[in-house]
Design a protein around this motif. Structure first.
Motif, short mmCIF file in Angstrom:
data_model
loop_
_atom_site.label_atom_id
_atom_site.label_comp_id
_atom_site.label_asym_id
_atom_site.label_seq_id
_atom_site.Cartn_x
_atom_site.Cartn_y
_atom_site.Cartn_z
N PRO A 98 0.80 -1.23 0.00
CA PRO A 98 0.00 0.00 0.00
C PRO A 98 0.83 1.26 0.00
O PRO A 98 0.28 2.36 0.05
CB PRO A 98 -0.77 -0.14 1.32
N GLY A 99 2.15 1.19 -0.05
CA GLY A 99 2.98 2.37 -0.02
C GLY A 99 3.21 2.85 1.41
O GLY A 99 2.49 2.47 2.32
N PRO A 100 4.25 3.67 1.61
CA PRO A 100 4.59 4.09 2.98
C PRO A 100 3.48 4.86 3.67
O PRO A 100 3.35 4.80 4.89
CB PRO A 100 5.84 4.96 2.76
N ASP A 101 2.66 5.58 2.91
CA ASP A 101 1.57 6.34 3.53
C ASP A 101 0.21 5.74 3.23
O ASP A 101 -0.82 6.36 3.48
CB ASP A 101 1.61 7.80 3.06
N GLY A 102 0.21 4.53 2.68
CA GLY A 102 -1.05 3.87 2.36
C GLY A 102 -1.72 4.42 1.14
O GLY A 102 -2.85 4.04 0.81
N GLY A 103 -1.05 5.31 0.39
CA GLY A 103 -1.69 5.98 -0.73
C GLY A 103 -1.48 5.34 -2.07
O GLY A 103 -1.88 5.91 -3.09
N ILE A 104 -0.86 4.18 -2.12
CA ILE A 104 -0.60 3.52 -3.39
C ILE A 104 -1.43 2.24 -3.48
O ILE A 104 -1.40 1.42 -2.57
CB ILE A 104 0.89 3.20 -3.56
N SER A 105 -2.13 2.10 -4.59
CA SER A 105 -2.89 0.88 -4.84
C SER A 105 -2.46 0.30 -6.18
O SER A 105 -2.02 1.04 -7.07
CB SER A 105 -4.39 1.16 -4.85
N GLY A 106 -2.58 -1.00 -6.31
CA GLY A 106 -2.22 -1.65 -7.56
C GLY A 106 -3.33 -1.53 -8.59
O GLY A 106 -4.41 -1.01 -8.31
#
Length: 211
Positions: free
Chosen positions: A152-160
């Motif tokens: 999910p990325g270091p800040d939870g802001g990345i999605s696949g």
């Protein structure tokens, strides 16, 4: 362009829509040959020490093609359809698509050989909007080996890549194409078999954008 053999074979008359109930996008992809040495000539060496491609019928050059990725949601089966042609089976792990196809092909220089097989393997990562934005909205270096930010990325802001209310979330297709020629049957080449008929490999980088 002999090295784009299987991609170009897809340019057939109009066919039914690709199989599957889920469309992962249509992409326009630019393929650029990778050269192990700056001169890129016939004598250039690959990373494994082999010749770049000693088969004189192969002249690596940049080209473009279109690709449609589809999937059957109930089974996970995926397909890659090139240029509106026939769909090819593909593996899909949620980030990377992997599709190989092979045809029997006799190159003019290989007339003194057993039958030759031309194989094309296409692998690319589909990058979601958030993944794309994290790397500057472009294909990153090493898209198949750690270059794509993982959810999910270091800040939870990345999605696949995946389905959203607005459709399938993927903006870029980034990866590689390997084109190779080899003898169909195992064993040493015949004495009159030209160099490269059993040892020709050309690699391309792929940079694709959603249409």
């Amino acid at each position: 362009m002999a090295s784009a053999l299987l991609v170009l074979l897809a340019g057939c008359p109009a066919l039914p829509p690709p199989p599957g109930d889920e469309k992962l996008g249509e992409y326009t992809i630019a393929a650029e040959p990778v050269r192990a040495l700056d001169d890129g000539g016939v004598g250039a060496l690959r990373a494994d020490g082999g010749l770049w491609c000693p088969l004189v019928d192969i002249a690596p050059a940049a080209f473009r093609f279109s690709a449609t990725v589809t999937r059957e949601s109930s089974t996970g089966q995926a397909w890659l359809t090139l240029g509106g042609g026939y769909p090819r089976d593909a593996g899909w792990d949620g980030q990377v698509l992997d599709s190989s196809a092979a045809v029997r092909r006799l190159f003019p220089s290989c007339g003194g050989c057993r039958p030759t097989i031309a194989t094309e393997r296409i692998r690319f990562s589909l990058m979601s909007r958030s993944q794309s934005e994290a790397v500057g909205r472009a294909c990153p270096a090493n898209p198949l080996d750690g270059g794509v930010p993982a959810p999910p990325g270091p800040d939870g802001g990345i999605s696949g890549p995946g389905q959203t209310a607005e459709g399938f979330d993927a903006l870029y297709a980034c990866g590689e194409l390997e084109f190779s020629v080899a003898l169909q049957d195992a064993g040493e080449p015949e004495p009159d078999c030209a160099p490269g008929c059993d040892d020709c490999v050309v690699n391309y980088t792929l940079v694709g954008e959603r249409r």
